[in-house]
Design a protein around this motif. Structure first.
Motif, mmCIF file in Angstrom:
data_model
loop_
_atom_site.group_PDB
_atom_site.id
_atom_site.type_symbol
_atom_site.label_atom_id
_atom_site.label_comp_id
_atom_site.label_asym_id
_atom_site.label_seq_id
_atom_site.Cartn_x
_atom_site.Cartn_y
_atom_site.Cartn_z
ATOM 1 N N PHE A 755 11.788 -45.197 64.972
ATOM 2 C CA PHE A 755 13.242 -45.269 64.912
ATOM 3 C C PHE A 755 13.750 -44.251 63.896
ATOM 4 O O PHE A 755 13.000 -43.748 63.065
ATOM 5 C CB PHE A 755 13.718 -46.679 64.527
ATOM 6 N N VAL A 775 16.656 -46.029 68.531
ATOM 7 C CA VAL A 775 15.409 -46.725 68.756
ATOM 8 C C VAL A 775 15.265 -47.013 70.250
ATOM 9 O O VAL A 775 16.228 -47.402 70.909
ATOM 10 C CB VAL A 775 15.343 -48.031 67.928
ATOM 11 N N LEU A 811 16.687 -53.543 70.021
ATOM 12 C CA LEU A 811 15.413 -53.406 69.325
ATOM 13 C C LEU A 811 14.290 -54.055 70.134
ATOM 14 O O LEU A 811 13.224 -53.465 70.314
ATOM 15 C CB LEU A 811 15.488 -54.036 67.934
#
Length: 828
Positions: A755, A775, A811
């Motif tokens: 990321f 990310v 995420l």
């Protein structure tokens, strides 16, 4: 080499810490520089002359640091009096590096003296070690004392002290052999606090004024004043979270405090949980008989927290006794509140409680708030006390908590003057610091500084007004003074004003404090110092950010839990490189720690109590871990239901092993047989393919042969807590032994994640900036915050991380609903 050189001029201390480290190896090594400095100090320089910048103005350099995981390069973690400052750099082979840290502070007089505290923790014998302090006080020194927590009979003669009328020189320079714990060993005796205490002569009733270069400072602590009688209401939290050692220490402290009351004082005692109990319905004179009766009442100390009702009861008691002329006319009204938690019964909105207390007190009383432990909302107490002429103090949970309570009371138990105003000629001075003080306590000191409009001024009139005193003084000014003392004091007071009052007043105070912090190169909560590491042999360095934390931000809240051991840290990965750490603990808090980036990611999963989530699944190794969440016992006053993991199911399909772990028991199923273990047991179960170890302090270690290890912690909550329940946390070790196809809410991160963080900007909370994270091909908003890590401390430690909102959306792969399963032992 370690050298600490402190120069004090008129209470203003300038300290330089120098440390030189040598890398004798033939390869580069990482060197750590870690020191502790007083909380009240402002850093002014580190390594090179650092340029202090407004946090937003340092944006590009800051972004470069955080995007490469370097924001933790300079970190300050708070203790009682000190802050920790640390940095690490990579040093080339056979070379050295010198760290130089400079900070400044105005020494505060407490209990009749000033204190210079130097904390030394070299961890090894130092070839050249020296602590050197020079003090210059134009008023003259009345006494100087030097001591240390580590001084033995052998080391005591090494403290050299020379004192004249106005100057003192103190040095401590042990040789390497004198530092050693034993002949030939590297262990050092030099570890602890080196403390210098001193006070000045006070011949003048209106204090001392010192002027140089167009600035003045006025120190006011007149001798021989009689104490003002006080009327004090002690409001003590006895809710369930205070049960045990806290309440024992509180009782111990209160018994000593009650005995210290003067006979002309009046006092009252209020105990509260979800109900409020008063010892008596009005204040009582502190006669020996009444004090003895109150001490007996304290033996009853022993579950919600109704702060609002308890405060209003205490305030009303003082108001009514004033109206009935029951209290001496010339006396001080004060309330001392001790609590360890958040208001959660009756009125629980903290802004409303602050308003209620402020309106009820009406500016006629002083409120001191003591926050016991880490669970308390310190900012709530801090604002409420400052709005009512007082201050807040955190009491740390430790064996000396009773002494901390008594120490605070000693500071405020003897008021000498009330509503003190210091007046200076309007046509001769400007830019004055605060000149109205609600009280002056015995052993303390009032300090006012300002700028002179006429640099050639030789004399000017000073007037002091206060309850019971009005004095004027014509002062001839010839003494030294430093402009930085005025700037330091002004900034400190502006920062206090920025916490309470009207929005416009807070904004103006913040803006002025920021301007002066930048002008005078002070690292304050409003500024950051951008420091560039020395370039290494293999790379140019990223900048580091030195920040100043506030008391409220340095310690976060945590649930009440029983003491427990530290789970072992994950072992090093290939080539000795630490692997990432994955854990789930709390509300629930998922955290992915990335040691190679010195950073961490975290997110919450919030769903309906009873929901079961898949945490780990690896079809190749045959391992499956699911967890079920549970909610609070009932809806709290704020309407927010907390959820926790209370049950885990672990399967090793190849070994044919099933484990069902709840907050009550541990069930092991294999080959049609079932074994039940309790958390109260201390048991070890060994098999061909799986080992279990249960310790009484609430830790279960599950070791699967040639595979991953799970550590489950039981967090105990007080049984009668109105809302919270016991819950479990799970830590994963040796995850590199799982296959690349491992997945699940935790499992998907076992083999790392890439990321990048950019575009740092202010968030809703001024102490938690937002940023943009790239990310998994997506761009998401994240917040820099803290989560709890229970590995090293049963109370939990704050770990900085990038918090991903909306149940980890962006995420995690997919959405949180994709990980819901129907049974504790069912795969997705």
């Amino acid at each position: 080499i370690v050298m600490v050189e402190c120069t004090v001029t008129s209470r203003f201390a300038h300290t330089v810490m120098t440390s030189t480290a040598l890398n004798k190896a033939n390869s580069s090594q990482e060197i750590f520089f870690e020191v502790e400095l007083p909380k009240t100090a402002f850093i002014t320089n580190f390594i090179y002359v650092g340029e202090v910048k407004e946090k937003e103005k340092a944006k590009k350099q800051y972004e470069k640091a955080v995007s490469t995981g370097q924001t933790a390069g300079l970190v300050k973690a708070s203790g009682r009096k000190m802050e920790k400052f640390s940095v690490h750099v990579n040093i080339a082979a056979e070379s050295n590096v010198t760290f130089i840290l400079t900070y400044e502070e105005l020494l505060q007089r407490k209990l009749g003296h000033y204190e210079i505290l130097t904390r030394v923790k070299p961890n090894t014998v130092i070839q050249q070690f020296q602590i050197l302090t020079n003090i210059y006080e134009p008023q003259g020194l009345s006494y100087v004392d030097a001591k240390a927590t580590f001084l033995s009979n052998e080391l005591l003669p090494l403290v050299e002290k020379t004192v004249t009328d106005k100057k003192a020189h103190i040095s401590f320079s042990p040789t390497p052999e004198q530092q050693r714990k034993c002949p030939g060993c590297d262990g050092t005796l030099i570890e602890g606090d080196f403390i210098i205490e001193y006070d000045v002569k006070r011949d003048k009733r209106l204090g001392e004024i010192q002027i140089v270069n167009g600035y003045f400072v006025h120190f006011f602590a007149p001798p021989d004043l009689h104490r003002v009688p006080k009327n004090v209401v002690f409001i003590i939290d006895r809710s369930g979270s205070m049960y045990g050692n806290k309440i024992k220490q509180t009782r111990e402290a209160m018994l000593a405090i009650l005995q210290d009351l003067h006979q002309e004082d009046y006092f009252a005692v209020i105990l509260f949980d979800n109900v409020v109990n008063c010892w008596k319905e009005s204040l009582t004179k502190a006669t020996k008989e009444n004090v003895a009766e109150a001490m007996e009442y304290f033996s009853l100390l022993f579950q919600a927290t109704n702060i609002n009702s308890a405060m209003l009861r205490g305030i009303n008691m003082l108001v009514q006794d004033r109206q009935d002329n029951h209290l001496p006319e010339k006396s001080m009204d004060m309330i001392i509140l001790l609590t360890d938690g958040m208001p959660n019964d009756g009125e629980s909105n903290i802004q409303k409680i602050q308003q209620n207390v402020r309106e009820a007190m009406g500016g006629n009383m002083t409120l001191f708030c003591l926050g016991f432990g880490n669970d308390v909302d310190y900012n709530f107490l801090d604002v409420m006390s400052k709005e009512n002429k007082g201050l807040a103090r955190r009491i740390f949970e430790a064996s000396d908590a009773a002494l901390q309570l008594q120490g605070f009371y000693d500071e405020v138990s003897s008021p000498l003057l009330l509503e003190v105003d210091l007046k200076y000629p309007d046509n001769q001075v400007d830019s004055l610091t605060t000149r109205h003080f609600n009280q002056l306590f015995n052993g303390s000191e009032i300090v006012v500084a300002g700028r002179l409009m006429d640099n050639d001024l030789d004399n000017f009139l000073v007037e002091v007004f206060g309850q019971g005193v009005r004095k004027r003084k014509q002062q001839r000014c010839k003494n030294n003074f430093t402009e930085r003392l005025w700037a330091y004091l002004t900034i400190q007071q502006l920062l206090e004003k920025s916490k309470s009052g009207e929005p416009d007043e807070k904004a103006n105070a913040t803006a002025k404090a920021l301007d002066m912090s930048l002008q005078y190169n002070f690292v304050t909560p409003l500024t950051s110092m951008v420091v560039t590491k020395p370039e290494t042999e293999d790379a140019t360095a990223s900048p580091l950010i030195a920040d100043k934390l506030t008391e409220a931000s340095q310690l976060g809240s945590s649930r009440l839990s029983s003491p427990r051991p530290t789970p072992p840290a994950p072992p090093a990965g290939p080539q000795g490189v630490p692997g990432p750490d994955w854990r789930l603990d709390g509300d629930p808090h998922f955290m992915i720690e990335l040691p190679n980036r010195n950073d961490a990611l975290c997110f919450n999963i919030n769903d309906t109590p009873g929901t079961i989530f898949n945490l780990v699944r690896d079809s190749i190794s045959g391992i499956l871990v699911n967890g079920q969440i549970i909610g609070d016992k009932k809806i709290p006053p704020d309407g927010k239901i907390n959820t926790y993991f209370w049950k885990f199911g672990i399967i090793h399909q190849i070994f044919g092993v099933k484990l069902e772990i709840t907050t009550q028991e541990i069930l092991v199923l294999q080959d049609g047989k079932q074994v039940k273990l309790l958390w109260t047991d201390m048991a070890s179960l060994k098999g061909d393919n799986v080992d279990l170890l249960v310790t009484k302090d609430g830790k279960l270690t599950v070791t699967l042969k040639d595979s991953v290890k799970f550590i489950i912690l039981l967090h105990k909550v007080w049984k009668k807590h109105p809302y919270h329940r016991d819950y479990l946390g799970i830590y994963t070790v040796d995850t590199h032994l799982l296959s690349p196809s491992v997945h699940g809410l935790l499992g998907q991160f076992y083999h790392g994640i890439d990321f990048e963080v950019t575009n740092l900007h202010p968030g809703e909370d001024p102490e938690k900036p937002d940023a943009t994270m790239f990310v998994k091909g997506q761009e998401i908003n994240v917040t820099r915050g803290w989560q709890r890590d229970f590995r090293r401390n049963w109370k939990g430690e704050n770990v900085p991380c990038w918090f991903v909102h909306n149940n980890g959306l962006g995420l995690i792969d997919g959405v949180e609903a994709d990980y819901i399963v129907s049974d504790l032992f069912t795969a997705v």
